[in-house]
Design a protein around this motif. Structure first.
Motif, PDB file in Angstrom:
ATOM      1  N   ILE A  33       0.836  -1.199   0.000  1.00  0.00           N
ATOM      2  CA  ILE A  33       0.000   0.000   0.000  1.00  0.00           C
ATOM      3  C   ILE A  33       0.872   1.251   0.000  1.00  0.00           C
ATOM      4  O   ILE A  33       0.597   2.218  -0.699  1.00  0.00           O
ATOM      5  N   VAL A  34       1.932   1.192   0.768  1.00  0.00           N
ATOM      6  CA  VAL A  34       2.857   2.327   0.843  1.00  0.00           C
ATOM      7  C   VAL A  34       4.108   1.976   0.068  1.00  0.00           C
ATOM      8  O   VAL A  34       4.709   0.924   0.305  1.00  0.00           O
ATOM      9  N   PRO A  35       4.551   2.780  -0.883  1.00  0.00           N
ATOM     10  CA  PRO A  35       5.783   2.481  -1.617  1.00  0.00           C
ATOM     11  C   PRO A  35       6.979   2.448  -0.683  1.00  0.00           C
ATOM     12  O   PRO A  35       7.163   3.336   0.148  1.00  0.00           O
ATOM     13  N   ARG A  36       7.787   1.398  -0.832  1.00  0.00           N
ATOM     14  CA  ARG A  36       8.894   1.222   0.108  1.00  0.00           C
ATOM     15  C   ARG A  36      10.094   2.100  -0.215  1.00  0.00           C
ATOM     16  O   ARG A  36      10.763   2.573   0.677  1.00  0.00           O
ATOM     17  N   ALA A  37      10.402   2.267  -1.474  1.00  0.00           N
ATOM     18  CA  ALA A  37      11.590   3.040  -1.852  1.00  0.00           C
ATOM     19  C   ALA A  37      11.198   4.051  -2.920  1.00  0.00           C
ATOM     20  O   ALA A  37      11.018   3.701  -4.073  1.00  0.00           O
ATOM     21  N   THR A  38      11.020   5.242  -2.522  1.00  0.00           N
ATOM     22  CA  THR A  38      10.710   6.325  -3.439  1.00  0.00           C
ATOM     23  C   THR A  38      11.625   7.495  -3.149  1.00  0.00           C
ATOM     24  O   THR A  38      12.305   7.555  -2.124  1.00  0.00           O
ATOM     25  N   VAL A  39      11.639   8.436  -4.074  1.00  0.00           N
ATOM     26  CA  VAL A  39      12.447   9.627  -3.864  1.00  0.00           C
ATOM     27  C   VAL A  39      11.960  10.392  -2.640  1.00  0.00           C
ATOM     28  O   VAL A  39      12.742  10.875  -1.823  1.00  0.00           O
ATOM     29  N   ALA A 210       4.506  14.342   4.287  1.00  0.00           N
ATOM     30  CA  ALA A 210       4.925  13.119   3.599  1.00  0.00           C
ATOM     31  C   ALA A 210       3.823  12.070   3.624  1.00  0.00           C
ATOM     32  O   ALA A 210       3.605  11.358   2.631  1.00  0.00           O
ATOM     33  N   THR A 211       3.108  11.953   4.750  1.00  0.00           N
ATOM     34  CA  THR A 211       2.023  10.970   4.830  1.00  0.00           C
ATOM     35  C   THR A 211       0.884  11.336   3.882  1.00  0.00           C
ATOM     36  O   THR A 211       0.329  10.472   3.181  1.00  0.00           O
ATOM     37  N   ARG A 212       0.518  12.600   3.832  1.00  0.00           N
ATOM     38  CA  ARG A 212      -0.535  13.011   2.903  1.00  0.00           C
ATOM     39  C   ARG A 212      -0.127  12.763   1.458  1.00  0.00           C
ATOM     40  O   ARG A 212      -0.948  12.349   0.634  1.00  0.00           O
ATOM     41  N   ALA A 213       1.146  12.999   1.139  1.00  0.00           N
ATOM     42  CA  ALA A 213       1.610  12.731  -0.219  1.00  0.00           C
ATOM     43  C   ALA A 213       1.555  11.246  -0.534  1.00  0.00           C
ATOM     44  O   ALA A 213       1.171  10.849  -1.646  1.00  0.00           O
ATOM     45  N   ALA A 214       1.907  10.394   0.435  1.00  0.00           N
ATOM     46  CA  ALA A 214       1.849   8.952   0.203  1.00  0.00           C
ATOM     47  C   ALA A 214       0.412   8.482   0.026  1.00  0.00           C
ATOM     48  O   ALA A 214       0.119   7.632  -0.835  1.00  0.00           O
ATOM     49  N   ARG A 241       3.716   1.393   9.968  1.00  0.00           N
ATOM     50  CA  ARG A 241       4.877   0.519   9.895  1.00  0.00           C
ATOM     51  C   ARG A 241       5.942   1.094   8.971  1.00  0.00           C
ATOM     52  O   ARG A 241       7.139   1.050   9.267  1.00  0.00           O
ATOM     53  N   HIS A 242       5.489   1.647   7.835  1.00  0.00           N
ATOM     54  CA  HIS A 242       6.441   2.228   6.882  1.00  0.00           C
ATOM     55  C   HIS A 242       7.166   3.435   7.478  1.00  0.00           C
ATOM     56  O   HIS A 242       8.401   3.534   7.413  1.00  0.00           O
ATOM     57  N   PHE A 243       6.417   4.331   8.092  1.00  0.00           N
ATOM     58  CA  PHE A 243       7.044   5.540   8.626  1.00  0.00           C
ATOM     59  C   PHE A 243       7.830   5.254   9.904  1.00  0.00           C
ATOM     60  O   PHE A 243       8.734   6.031  10.248  1.00  0.00           O
ATOM     61  N   LEU A 244       7.521   4.169  10.605  1.00  0.00           N
ATOM     62  CA  LEU A 244       8.358   3.780  11.737  1.00  0.00           C
ATOM     63  C   LEU A 244       9.755   3.381  11.263  1.00  0.00           C
ATOM     64  O   LEU A 244      10.769   3.727  11.885  1.00  0.00           O
ATOM     65  N   LEU A 302      12.429   8.714  20.527  1.00  0.00           N
ATOM     66  CA  LEU A 302      11.283   9.622  20.457  1.00  0.00           C
ATOM     67  C   LEU A 302      11.003  10.046  19.022  1.00  0.00           C
ATOM     68  O   LEU A 302       9.829  10.127  18.609  1.00  0.00           O
ATOM     69  N   ILE A 303      12.042  10.322  18.251  1.00  0.00           N
ATOM     70  CA  ILE A 303      11.839  10.717  16.856  1.00  0.00           C
ATOM     71  C   ILE A 303      11.160   9.606  16.084  1.00  0.00           C
ATOM     72  O   ILE A 303      10.222   9.842  15.291  1.00  0.00           O
ATOM     73  N   ALA A 304      11.591   8.360  16.283  1.00  0.00           N
ATOM     74  CA  ALA A 304      10.968   7.235  15.583  1.00  0.00           C
ATOM     75  C   ALA A 304       9.506   7.077  15.989  1.00  0.00           C
ATOM     76  O   ALA A 304       8.624   6.872  15.128  1.00  0.00           O
ATOM     77  N   LEU A 305       9.209   7.173  17.279  1.00  0.00           N
ATOM     78  CA  LEU A 305       7.830   7.035  17.738  1.00  0.00           C
ATOM     79  C   LEU A 305       6.954   8.183  17.258  1.00  0.00           C
ATOM     80  O   LEU A 305       5.806   7.966  16.837  1.00  0.00           O
ATOM     81  N   VAL A 306       7.488   9.401  17.325  1.00  0.00           N
ATOM     82  CA  VAL A 306       6.713  10.553  16.858  1.00  0.00           C
ATOM     83  C   VAL A 306       6.412  10.430  15.371  1.00  0.00           C
ATOM     84  O   VAL A 306       5.299  10.740  14.910  1.00  0.00           O
ATOM     85  N   THR A 307       7.374   9.957  14.592  1.00  0.00           N
ATOM     86  CA  THR A 307       7.152   9.776  13.155  1.00  0.00           C
ATOM     87  C   THR A 307       6.047   8.769  12.890  1.00  0.00           C
ATOM     88  O   THR A 307       5.150   9.006  12.061  1.00  0.00           O
ATOM     89  N   ALA A 308       6.085   7.643  13.592  1.00  0.00           N
ATOM     90  CA  ALA A 308       5.070   6.608  13.379  1.00  0.00           C
ATOM     91  C   ALA A 308       3.682   7.073  13.832  1.00  0.00           C
ATOM     92  O   ALA A 308       2.690   6.909  13.110  1.00  0.00           O
TER      93      ALA A 308
END
Length: 323
Positions: A33-39, A210-214, A241-244, A302-308
């Motif tokens: 659902i979410v592209p794994r490797a994009t620019v 980034a999430t809205r763009a994905a 999971r992807h953004f984590l 914290l950065i990883a958790l906040v991102t997810a």
């Protein structure tokens, strides 16, 4: 006469050939659902790494300044000085001896040291320069008193006694410098907290965009899953999971870079670069200690958790707009 019939030549029976199995059709791998490797994904990893680096540098600098200020304050509070104005040499020497005797008789003072002329000259070198003759200058005599921190002396009583016995003497307990160091450390800490808040806000905004763009890139897949009955939690979990992973990669890259920078700065004086190991300079002050490095590790987590979590919340809000 007729010839006997020729016996038939036996023919070897060939085994039946097995039919070759038809090749199985290749099933294409499921499209995520979410592209794994994009620019955009690689750019977000770089952004998260930069934000983590700045946050870790801020935490390390705050802890380094705090630890340095505590060491300075401890050194200041362990010593007090008696200054006696210069005058007639014989009279001044007698006053210095009287001040030393009074100090040694005071409970809580472990040592009384009279600074010699060379030691006094080294104290004045930053302001007056080196190689000068201080004998003609009215330089006060200084007595350094070492205090017992477990049983501090009554400095107010000692000050009154000195004033009564030696009118030209003054006791300096360095309270002004101690307060200034405390105010400086607190100011640096508040500034650091402000910078951390700004870095956190910038990270959250970057993840939201980034999430809205994905979601917009894969809107067709998301809409199909949404309309066939897929729960919002399932869709959001894919993005989370992807953004984590993105946050973990960027956080580790930025955090390790900051730790390496502080480690390099701490090792320079020991390598003889930038400062003397016996007399450390400004580079040796950048020692965050184990608390600083632990704070950098906490920043990465914290950065990883906040991102997810930011991506999950953003996906939930975006799915509400799909009807």
């Amino acid at each position: 006469m007729t010839e006997p019939p020729t016996p038939p030549i036996p023919v070897a029976e060939t085994p039946p050939t097995k039919a070759k199995a038809a090749p199985k059709p290749k099933v294409p791998p499921p499209t995520p659902i979410v592209p794994r490797a994009t620019v955009a994904g690689r750019a977000l990893v770089a952004v998260v790494a930069i934000m983590t680096f700045l946050a870790a540098i801020t935490v390390g600098a705050v802890m380094a300044v705090r630890s340095t200020a505590e060491v300075w304050r401890a050194d200041v509070t362990r010593e007090v000085t008696i200054q006696i104005r210069a005058g007639d040499k014989a009279v001044t020497d007698a006053q210095v001896k009287t001040a030393v005797d009074l100090a040694r008789q005071t409970p809580g003072i472990t040592e009384a040291h009279v600074l010699t002329e060379p030691e006094t000259g080294r104290l004045l070198e930053p302001w007056l320069g080196s190689g000068l003759d201080y004998s003609d200058l009215p330089v006060p005599r200084i007595v350094v008193l070492r205090l017992d921190t477990s049983s501090p002396p009554d400095l107010a009583r000692l000050r009154r006694t000195l004033t009564d016995r030696i009118p030209t003497a003054a006791l300096d307990d360095h309270r002004t410098w101690s307060r200034r160091l405390g105010a400086m450390a607190e100011g640096v800490m508040f500034t650091g907290f402000g910078l951390l808040a700004l870095v956190g806000a910038a990270t959250v905004l970057s993840v939201v965009f980034a999430t809205r763009a994905a979601v917009a890139t894969n809107r067709a897949v998301v809409e199909v899953l949404h309309f066939v009955g897929a729960r919002d939690g399932f869709i959001a979990a894919q993005f989370q999971r992807h953004f984590l992973k993105v946050g973990t990669q960027g956080g580790l890259l930025g955090g390790l870079s900051a730790a390496a920078l502080f480690g390099g700065l701490m090792s320079l004086p020991r390598l003889g670069i930038g400062a003397d190991p016996e007399s450390p300079g400004i580079l040796s002050w950048f020692d965050p200690g184990w608390l600083g490095f632990a704070g950098m590790a906490v920043v990465v987590v914290l950065i990883a958790l906040v991102t997810a979590l930011t991506s999950r919340v953003t996906v939930y809000r975006t799915l509400r707009t799909i009807t």
